[in-house]
Design an enzyme around this catalytic site. Sequence first.
Site, PDB file in Angstrom:
ATOM      1  N   GLY A  20      51.890  74.988 -34.578  1.00 34.59           N
ATOM      2  CA  GLY A  20      50.510  74.849 -34.701  1.00 34.59           C
ATOM      3  C   GLY A  20      49.890  75.761 -35.321  1.00 34.59           C
ATOM      4  O   GLY A  20      49.487  76.164 -35.663  1.00 34.59           O
ATOM      5  N   ARG A  24      53.015  81.763 -34.665  1.00 34.83           N
ATOM      6  CA  ARG A  24      54.068  81.055 -34.219  1.00 34.83           C
ATOM      7  C   ARG A  24      55.132  81.232 -35.710  1.00 34.83           C
ATOM      8  O   ARG A  24      56.051  81.262 -35.139  1.00 34.83           O
ATOM      9  CB  ARG A  24      53.632  80.065 -33.377  1.00 34.83           C
ATOM     10  CG  ARG A  24      55.429  79.550 -32.753  1.00 34.83           C
ATOM     11  CD  ARG A  24      54.562  78.330 -31.708  1.00 34.83           C
ATOM     12  NE  ARG A  24      54.284  78.860 -31.036  1.00 34.83           N
ATOM     13  CZ  ARG A  24      54.133  78.205 -30.080  1.00 34.83           C
ATOM     14  NH1 ARG A  24      53.895  77.054 -30.026  1.00 34.83           N
ATOM     15  NH2 ARG A  24      53.705  78.896 -29.131  1.00 34.83           N
ATOM     16  N   ARG A  43      42.321  80.000 -45.429  1.00 34.39           N
ATOM     17  CA  ARG A  43      41.766  79.756 -43.715  1.00 34.39           C
ATOM     18  C   ARG A  43      42.518  80.726 -42.495  1.00 34.39           C
ATOM     19  O   ARG A  43      42.863  80.151 -41.496  1.00 34.39           O
ATOM     20  CB  ARG A  43      41.128  78.240 -43.365  1.00 34.39           C
ATOM     21  CG  ARG A  43      40.559  78.280 -44.114  1.00 34.39           C
ATOM     22  CD  ARG A  43      40.031  76.731 -44.930  1.00 34.39           C
ATOM     23  NE  ARG A  43      39.038  75.905 -45.032  1.00 34.39           N
ATOM     24  CZ  ARG A  43      37.912  75.130 -44.466  1.00 34.39           C
ATOM     25  NH1 ARG A  43      37.723  75.669 -43.769  1.00 34.39           N
ATOM     26  NH2 ARG A  43      37.187  74.672 -45.510  1.00 34.39           N
ATOM     27  N   ARG A  87      58.025  68.523 -36.803  1.00 34.54           N
ATOM     28  CA  ARG A  87      57.111  69.670 -35.652  1.00 34.54           C
ATOM     29  C   ARG A  87      56.939  70.285 -34.839  1.00 34.54           C
ATOM     30  O   ARG A  87      58.947  70.215 -34.408  1.00 34.54           O
ATOM     31  CB  ARG A  87      55.769  69.011 -35.027  1.00 34.54           C
ATOM     32  CG  ARG A  87      55.364  69.664 -34.124  1.00 34.54           C
ATOM     33  CD  ARG A  87      53.958  68.882 -33.327  1.00 34.54           C
ATOM     34  NE  ARG A  87      53.044  68.690 -32.263  1.00 34.54           N
ATOM     35  CZ  ARG A  87      53.057  70.113 -31.697  1.00 34.54           C
ATOM     36  NH1 ARG A  87      53.403  71.637 -32.288  1.00 34.54           N
ATOM     37  NH2 ARG A  87      52.734  70.974 -30.286  1.00 34.54           N
ATOM     38  N   GLY A  89      56.280  72.463 -31.300  1.00 32.12           N
ATOM     39  CA  GLY A  89      55.668  73.544 -30.608  1.00 32.12           C
ATOM     40  C   GLY A  89      55.494  73.321 -29.651  1.00 32.12           C
ATOM     41  O   GLY A  89      57.287  72.831 -28.552  1.00 32.12           O
ATOM     42  N   SER A  90      54.751  73.135 -28.378  1.00 31.63           N
ATOM     43  CA  SER A  90      54.563  73.470 -27.024  1.00 31.63           C
ATOM     44  C   SER A  90      53.986  72.691 -26.590  1.00 31.63           C
ATOM     45  O   SER A  90      53.783  71.365 -27.271  1.00 31.63           O
ATOM     46  CB  SER A  90      53.916  74.600 -26.782  1.00 31.63           C
ATOM     47  OG  SER A  90      52.589  74.661 -26.634  1.00 31.63           O
ATOM     48  N   GLU A 162      40.186  63.953 -19.053  1.00 29.69           N
ATOM     49  CA  GLU A 162      39.397  64.599 -18.270  1.00 29.69           C
ATOM     50  C   GLU A 162      39.440  62.661 -17.544  1.00 29.69           C
ATOM     51  O   GLU A 162      38.873  61.452 -17.454  1.00 29.69           O
ATOM     52  CB  GLU A 162      37.607  64.105 -18.284  1.00 29.69           C
ATOM     53  CG  GLU A 162      37.640  65.536 -18.362  1.00 29.69           C
ATOM     54  CD  GLU A 162      36.273  65.794 -18.357  1.00 29.69           C
ATOM     55  OE1 GLU A 162      34.784  64.478 -17.855  1.00 29.69           O
ATOM     56  OE2 GLU A 162      35.991  67.360 -18.064  1.00 29.69           O
ATOM     57  N   GLU A 179      50.985  66.158 -25.832  1.00 31.40           N
ATOM     58  CA  GLU A 179      51.020  66.989 -26.706  1.00 31.40           C
ATOM     59  C   GLU A 179      49.550  66.712 -27.731  1.00 31.40           C
ATOM     60  O   GLU A 179      49.283  65.841 -27.153  1.00 31.40           O
ATOM     61  CB  GLU A 179      51.786  68.472 -28.004  1.00 31.40           C
ATOM     62  CG  GLU A 179      53.256  66.690 -27.996  1.00 31.40           C
ATOM     63  CD  GLU A 179      52.541  66.396 -30.134  1.00 31.40           C
ATOM     64  OE1 GLU A 179      52.404  66.821 -30.978  1.00 31.40           O
ATOM     65  OE2 GLU A 179      52.213  65.525 -30.324  1.00 31.40           O
ATOM     66  N   MET A 180      49.625  67.012 -29.042  1.00 33.76           N
ATOM     67  CA  MET A 180      48.454  67.019 -29.698  1.00 33.76           C
ATOM     68  C   MET A 180      48.905  66.205 -31.381  1.00 33.76           C
ATOM     69  O   MET A 180      47.505  66.712 -32.389  1.00 33.76           O
ATOM     70  CB  MET A 180      47.169  68.190 -29.311  1.00 33.76           C
ATOM     71  CG  MET A 180      46.913  67.862 -28.640  1.00 33.76           C
ATOM     72  SD  MET A 180      45.577  69.485 -28.349  1.00 33.76           S
ATOM     73  CE  MET A 180      44.348  68.639 -28.911  1.00 33.76           C
ATOM     74  N   GLU A 181      49.808  66.920 -31.981  1.00 35.49           N
ATOM     75  CA  GLU A 181      50.023  66.319 -33.172  1.00 35.49           C
ATOM     76  C   GLU A 181      50.932  64.766 -34.031  1.00 35.49           C
ATOM     77  O   GLU A 181      51.110  64.975 -34.790  1.00 35.49           O
ATOM     78  CB  GLU A 181      50.514  67.292 -33.520  1.00 35.49           C
ATOM     79  CG  GLU A 181      49.183  68.932 -34.149  1.00 35.49           C
ATOM     80  CD  GLU A 181      49.200  69.631 -33.125  1.00 35.49           C
ATOM     81  OE1 GLU A 181      48.848  69.736 -32.858  1.00 35.49           O
ATOM     82  OE2 GLU A 181      49.993  69.231 -32.234  1.00 35.49           O
ATOM     83  N   SER A 203      56.132  73.698 -21.479  1.00 33.58           N
ATOM     84  CA  SER A 203      55.282  74.708 -21.109  1.00 33.58           C
ATOM     85  C   SER A 203      54.815  75.061 -20.092  1.00 33.58           C
ATOM     86  O   SER A 203      54.278  76.309 -19.692  1.00 33.58           O
ATOM     87  CB  SER A 203      54.190  75.566 -22.585  1.00 33.58           C
ATOM     88  OG  SER A 203      53.724  74.497 -22.705  1.00 33.58           O
ATOM     89  N   ASP A 204      54.450  73.762 -19.992  1.00 26.70           N
ATOM     90  CA  ASP A 204      53.302  73.775 -18.251  1.00 26.70           C
ATOM     91  C   ASP A 204      54.186  71.991 -18.281  1.00 26.70           C
ATOM     92  O   ASP A 204      54.210  71.539 -18.678  1.00 26.70           O
ATOM     93  CB  ASP A 204      51.935  73.792 -19.038  1.00 26.70           C
ATOM     94  CG  ASP A 204      51.578  73.124 -20.182  1.00 26.70           C
ATOM     95  OD1 ASP A 204      50.686  72.186 -19.825  1.00 26.70           O
ATOM     96  OD2 ASP A 204      51.599  73.726 -20.815  1.00 26.70           O
ATOM     97  N   ARG A 217      58.214  83.145 -23.391  1.00 27.32           N
ATOM     98  CA  ARG A 217      58.066  81.958 -23.980  1.00 27.32           C
ATOM     99  C   ARG A 217      58.406  81.892 -25.297  1.00 27.32           C
ATOM    100  O   ARG A 217      59.403  81.294 -26.293  1.00 27.32           O
ATOM    101  CB  ARG A 217      56.386  81.408 -24.656  1.00 27.32           C
ATOM    102  CG  ARG A 217      55.863  80.979 -23.400  1.00 27.32           C
ATOM    103  CD  ARG A 217      54.333  80.351 -23.760  1.00 27.32           C
ATOM    104  NE  ARG A 217      53.389  79.672 -22.594  1.00 27.32           N
ATOM    105  CZ  ARG A 217      52.437  78.877 -22.843  1.00 27.32           C
ATOM    106  NH1 ARG A 217      51.809  78.448 -24.076  1.00 27.32           N
ATOM    107  NH2 ARG A 217      52.136  78.585 -22.140  1.00 27.32           N
TER     108      ARG A 217
END
Length: 234
Positions: A20, A24, A43, A87, A89-90, A162, A179-181, A203-204, A217
Amino acid sequence: MTVHIGAKPGEIAETVLMPGDPYRAKWAAETFLEGAELVNEVRGMLGFTGTWQGNRVTIQGSGMGMPSLSIYANELIRDYGAKTLIRIGSCGGMQPQVGIRDVIIAMTASTITSPSSGIFKELNYAPTADWSLLRAAVAASEGKGCTTHVGGIYSSDVFYAERPDLDEQMVRHGILGVEMEAAELYTLAARHGRRALAVLTVSDHLQTGEALPSEDREKTFGDMVEIALEAAFA
């Protein structure tokens, strides 16, 4: 060149790793690829192409979230001929047996909605990883001695969630991490007949509140990059 990728024809490899974070991507290219050259900086979303053990590889940042990844994955596939997209990522751990620094290899990626949701209408499409990549990644991870978990993950639309009730149900149903992807990546790969996988480092942790210190990391994420590379060319 496309709207979001400034690479010239032939500058993008058929195998693409997609972190992401564009920085990285820069770190991974400089650390693991030979002869890495900058091929995209539109960008600020950096992309590099080089070789790993004689194989051409592009490492292209995807940004955060499924809408951003969808832009880059679409252009990589449709305009540059990418065939394997992984992908790296964390993620946040969700199960008690999943620890910080563990590797999650995503067999499936559940989501509430993604950029592709509209085309399915009433269908709850189930995005899945490419089996050959998944099998090779598990072997590579175990060969490195990494603590590895294989199963379902959740691709979230939001970072600051939330919905504790939703988290509770995901934990109850065995979701390993969030994750988000990945869900959009898997969907696009299926649509275009490509191979896709997500290899993630925890990572958490959502239950314990544990988090990996930033200074620790790099080495852990290095394992993840090597697993992805080995899987791509197994």
